[in-house]
Enzyme design. Structure first.
Site, mmCIF file in Angstrom:
data_model
loop_
_atom_site.group_PDB
_atom_site.id
_atom_site.type_symbol
_atom_site.label_atom_id
_atom_site.label_comp_id
_atom_site.label_asym_id
_atom_site.label_seq_id
_atom_site.Cartn_x
_atom_site.Cartn_y
_atom_site.Cartn_z
ATOM 1 N N ASP A 7 45.879 50.804 50.772
ATOM 2 C CA ASP A 7 45.787 52.122 51.416
ATOM 3 C C ASP A 7 45.606 53.247 50.408
ATOM 4 O O ASP A 7 44.881 54.216 50.664
ATOM 5 C CB ASP A 7 47.042 52.377 52.254
ATOM 6 N N ARG A 64 45.323 32.265 32.351
ATOM 7 C CA ARG A 64 45.494 32.110 33.792
ATOM 8 C C ARG A 64 44.181 31.827 34.510
ATOM 9 O O ARG A 64 44.148 31.028 35.449
ATOM 10 C CB ARG A 64 46.161 33.361 34.375
ATOM 11 N N ALA A 221 51.048 44.497 33.215
ATOM 12 C CA ALA A 221 51.049 45.471 34.300
ATOM 13 C C ALA A 221 52.322 46.310 34.286
ATOM 14 O O ALA A 221 52.336 47.441 34.768
ATOM 15 C CB ALA A 221 50.899 44.769 35.653
#
Length: 238
Positions: A7, A64, A221
């Site tokens: 959003d 990863r 992050a």
């Protein structure tokens, strides 16, 4: 997480924000096939990976994206991370790293326990000879720390398989991080499509794009959100 629906990015776009790297995501290789969560982990994520056929297929210490690609190439996109009683990540109450009782994970068949490799192979529906051969090669590598067929450089203490009981967690890759998002400058001001700051609009953390490139390094992050969040707070307060 069910609340993460983009959003913020949609609202920023309506305000004229430019976007970067929206075509990229990061997969976490070791997640629950049913939910995508990581909370059923009970051994180190760098322990040996075997597919449904009982064969190892990748260097478990790889990036990863490499691990996820290798896992998705396996039958049903599923594999197992194997450990032993001695290498379990559990507290004195028998809870795994995420606070879930290992006994409950066994009941839910998110993890499996067996005294022998033959029994484990039977529970996992794989060829016992393949599994035993795979584990034997793994143990030899852990003993010598040399000659791994997938190029792994080391077998740490927590990765060794000294003997049963054995545990196996069922895993598959799932979406873990969205690499793309709104573009910002060093002051966390959101930039429009022409690279000009949008007055009064700031962004930090996972809503931004271009900070990590196409493949985020694990845990980065967190400092990203903390550092740029601090900068954004200072800028807004000016």
């Amino acid at each position: 997480m069910p609340a993460i629906t983009g959003d913020g990015i949609n609202m920023a776009v309506k305000a004229g924000a430019g976007l970067k790297d929206m075509g990229y995501i990061q997969l976490l290789p070791t997640t629950d096939p049913a939910t995508g969560a990581t909370n059923h982990k009970i051994v180190e994520s760098t322990n040996i990976y075997v597919n449904k056929q009982g064969n190892r297929f990748v260097n478990e210490q790889g990036r990863r994206d490499v691990l996820a690609k290798a896992a998705l190439a396996q039958p049903d996109h599923v594999f197992y991370v194997i450990g032993t009683e001695q290498t379990l990540l559990k507290d004195k109450e028998g809870r795994g790293p995420y606070g879930i009782l290992i006994s409950d994970l066994l009941k839910q068949k998110k993890a499996f326990k067996a005294d022998t490799l033959d029994e484990l192979a039977k529970k996992l529906g794989m060829n016992p000879d393949n599994l035993k051969r795979t584990i034997a090669k793994w143990n030899e590598f852990c003993k010598t720390q040399k000659g791994d067929e997938f190029g792994r450089m080391s077998c740490e203490e927590g990765n060794k398989l000294p003997g049963g009981p054995y545990y196996a967690s069922v895993m598959t890759p799932s979406v873990h991080h969205t690499m793309g998002g709104v573009t910002i400058d060093e002051d966390t001001r959101v930039l429009d499509k022409n690279g000009s700051p949008i007055r009064g609009l700031y962004a930090a953390g996972e809503i931004t794009g271009g900070i990590h490139g196409t493949n985020r390094v694990g845990c980065n992050a967190v400092p990203d959100a903390l550092i740029f969040g601090t900068i954004a707070g200072r800028e807004v307060g000016k």
